[in-house]
Design an enzyme around this catalytic site. Structure first.
Site, PDB file in Angstrom:
ATOM      1  CB  THR A   1      31.609  28.571  52.591  1.00 38.34           C
ATOM      2  OG1 THR A   1      31.374  30.022  52.893  1.00 38.34           O
ATOM      3  CG2 THR A   1      30.719  27.883  51.662  1.00 38.34           C
TER       4      THR A   1
ATOM      5  CB  ALA B   1      41.468  30.575  59.485  1.00 40.37           C
TER       6      ALA B   1
ATOM      7  CD  GLN C   1      31.272  37.360  61.522  1.00 40.31           C
ATOM      8  OE1 GLN C   1      31.763  38.270  61.962  1.00 40.31           O
ATOM      9  NE2 GLN C   1      31.287  37.183  60.240  1.00 40.31           N
TER      10      GLN C   1
ATOM     11  CB  CYS D   1      21.334  49.780  45.787  1.00 44.18           C
ATOM     12  SG  CYS D   1      21.803  50.343  47.522  1.00 44.18           S
TER      13      CYS D   1
END
Lengths: 458, 458
Positions: free
Chosen positions: B70, B195, B177, B320
């Site tokens: 991120t 990683a 990914q 949900c």
């Protein structure tokens, strides 16, 4: 081999290693998930947060784990400034903060904010009065380290926090050097620290933001760690960090007494074993494990290499040991000698024998470096009224060595004019005068570089 | 127990564990220091950078280690936008990027930049043509994932990179990914990865910035990692990350074939074992280990709990199961059903038996949830021209269940009007129509919530 650079990074504490290995199996999954592996990871993270919060002296929901101490400072300063934007854009820092705080201040200035640097005394210490003087109606935030990373001087955090509190200004404390020794006293608002300084693993910092402190996260949103640390939590390392903080705290009181004796011995012995040395930093208000001294007529990098060959790992604030070839901003702010600078920072558990061997090895190492550089020995006196020393193009410690070499050649009342284009000379020539009890007249621009004038008074 | 959520985090690879443990002893010191411990740490860091760069397909000096994937995305997007500020402030992202990219885009918009979201087809895939269309003279940066984290769809990165290159616009690829499976094809400019997605430890992301790409670091300066990651390097974790990347790559070709067979089996069997299921994501261009499906008339959170009790850890993009009660933006952008959503992402080494047992357990788990919710069974037909279903105050999947329950009551050509104030209904009612081959007429505001109109065509 003796590693004497704990203020940079401490080796992993055995408890940290144990906790890390155990939680590699239990703490790798996403703590935001509801399945078994996620719930297990969440439990570990929650327990680590509680343990760390207790050691810091804050509530668990006030504490975020960041990726490094530097990141905790960057996020803390930026978030507090943004949260108090309406109050104003003035930031106060001490002149001897860690680079992470000073870089945050530079970034703030680049965005149009204003910064006041609070000066320190020759021991590297600020006063609450100087913070009181720096506070303005538009001050958004003040920052102060709990203790200095280069010279070990402890700051009057509680007094400064009181002054800030009275003015309604939050105080961010960089507690990186001291948190392993104990919680930070006083009514601080934000606190940052770094696990690898207390024997935790790399990759974990912490940021505490007291409830009620206005804080606005800068940059992209992230759901984790109250938005204060972006991305997946490093739970095994966080668990190890919290466990080792508890472990070092349990040993802190006894170990502080022991290390303080060792550093006291270095403080006392070095000036007697090595001529022309200045021990710097506050002799009383100081961390247990750090002692720093500077050796006249010595090239810091060469001395570090000599000590490394003898099996001692230390660091230095000398200009020749930095990539920018400028002396440490801390030594500069203190106005002390920066050449031949050595910081000894003992990790907990350092055996007395290692310190004794260091004291045995140091005089020879310094003498060897001085000999290579041709440092001054008493010279026959010719007594000229003014001697000019051309040190242009030569770097620290050569200008001071050349000054010292000719100093005996001028009579009392006479002057030496040193021409130098080395930035360290601006700091080290006045410091030499201070140490020698000679008069530093001042500097003036020269054709190339700067002329430094020194008057012989004794 | 079977952990089927490798797309969130993979358990530590044995090679990563070994490398981590070995480098805890060798890699804890400051790599910027000149003494022995520092030099050893530097050697480890340099070797890890070379290994990782080789796996990424870039030069070592183009690669920085960050604290998370991120953070790599946040830093990469912000740095590339700042570096190309003169070109303009327009950013292109696909609608199905990871939240780190979308949050970066939101932050850019909040600072006055503009953002174009490129739409995807029902399989979750963009086209190079749609990127070409989105490009503008003031486009500073385009972002595209190598493969989607929720449905496994692979993107045409090489084609999009070509289109961007022709326009002189850098392309940032979020390869989180896919990097474990192989390098990213095509002429990308920046690349980010994480990683712990390939079996490395938490706490390591990587950011590659090709030479020649204009890049300007935002925020406070830091000396380490080219200024692209603030603070002390986490060398043991970095070493483990690089070692495990090499290890998973060595096994990737064979393991991809094996996992692809397993996910293919799930893709084929689930719709035959479970009624009213939609398998989503591209059937051909997809990652080996990810398969995603949605089950009509099922509450995602309850299904996840059922599967967890049966020993299966999976995740879901259903509303949900998110803290915001909104369905996954990926499923939304694809226009597919979001209710009862299950993502299965198999870690390398998943035994075939675990997948078979999952296929045995799933039909009963789904049926159990449907029974609890009172999902429709074929009803006696009364054939009203319009039936109104009041689902106000009820949440996914109830509105669709109530729609399905009454649908048999209207004749072909008749309509059902569903009143709902649940955000997921806007996505799931059209998706139900698509699956059932019925006509979705549209929505209109109602006294409370929204009325969704569905016409029976068969």
């Amino acid at each position: 081999m003796a590693y004497f650079d704990a203020a940079s990074a401490a080796p992993l504490h055995p408890v940290a290693r144990q906790a890390l290995q155990a939680s590699l199996d239990e703490g790798w999954a996403d703590p935001a998930r509801l399945y078994k592996e996620g719930r297990r990871a969440r439990l570990l993270l929650d327990a680590a947060r509680e343990a760390a919060a207790e050691a810091v002296g804050c509530r668990p929901d006030e504490l975020s784990f960041t990726s490094t101490g530097t990141r905790a400072v960057h996020t803390g300063v930026a978030g507090a400034l943004a949260g108090r934007r309406r109050a104003g854009r003035h930031l106060i820092v001490s002149a001897v903060e860690h680079s992470s705080v000073l870089h945050s201040a530079e970034a703030h200035e680049a965005e149009g904010g204003t910064v006041t640097q609070v000066a320190v005394d020759r021991a590297g210490r600020v006063t609450a009065a100087s913070y009181a003087e720096a506070l303005r109606p538009d001050t958004a935030l003040a920052c102060l380290q709990s203790a200095n990373h280069e010279v070990g001087t402890e700051q009057p955090v509680a007094e400064v926090a009181e002054v800030c509190r009275a003015a309604g200004v939050p105080l961010l404390v960089d507690a990186a050097q001291s948190l392993g020794w104990g919680p930070v006293d006083g009514d601080w608002s934000l606190l940052a620290a770094s696990a690898h300084k207390w024997g935790g693993p790399s990759g974990v910092g912490l940021l505490a933001v007291r409830k009620g402190v206005r804080f606005s996260v800068r940059g992209p949103v992230d759901e984790r760690e109250s938005g204060r640390a972006a991305g997946f939590e490093n739970i095994p390392a966080i668990v190890a960090a919290a466990a080792s903080l508890r472990a070092v705290r349990a040993e802190a009181a006894a170990e502080a007494v022991r290390l303080r004796e060792l550093t006291e011995r270095i403080r006392a012995r070095v000036p007697r074993l090595v001529p022309d040395v200045e021990v710097v930093g506050d002799p009383v208000h100081r961390l247990p494990g750090i002692v720093t001294f500077s050796c006249l007529y010595v090239d810091g990098e060469t001395l570090l290499h000599e000590l490394d060959r003898e099996g001692f790992s230390v660091s230095s604030g000398s200009s020749c040991t930095s990539s920018t070839l400028t002396p440490s901003h801390v030594l500069k702010a203190m106005g002390v000698l920066s050449e031949g600078n050595v910081r000894v920072s003992l990790p907990p558990g350092t055996p007395k024998e290692d310190v004794e061997r260091f004291l045995e090895v140091l005089p020879g190492a310094v003498a060897g470096v001085r000999e290579k550089l041709g440092a001054p020995a008493p010279a026959a006196q010719v007594l000229q009224e003014e001697v000019v020393v051309d040190s242009l193009g030569k770097r620290c410690p050569i200008p001071v060595i050349e000054l010292a070499k000719v100093f005996g050649d001028v009579p009392v009342g006479g002057t030496v004019r040193v021409l130098s284009d080395d930035e360290a000379a601006r700091l080290d020539i006045p410091a030499w005068c201070e140490m020698r009890g000679q008069e530093y007249v001042g500097e003036e621009p020269a054709d190339r570089g700067t002329a430094y004038l020194i008057r012989r008074v004794s």
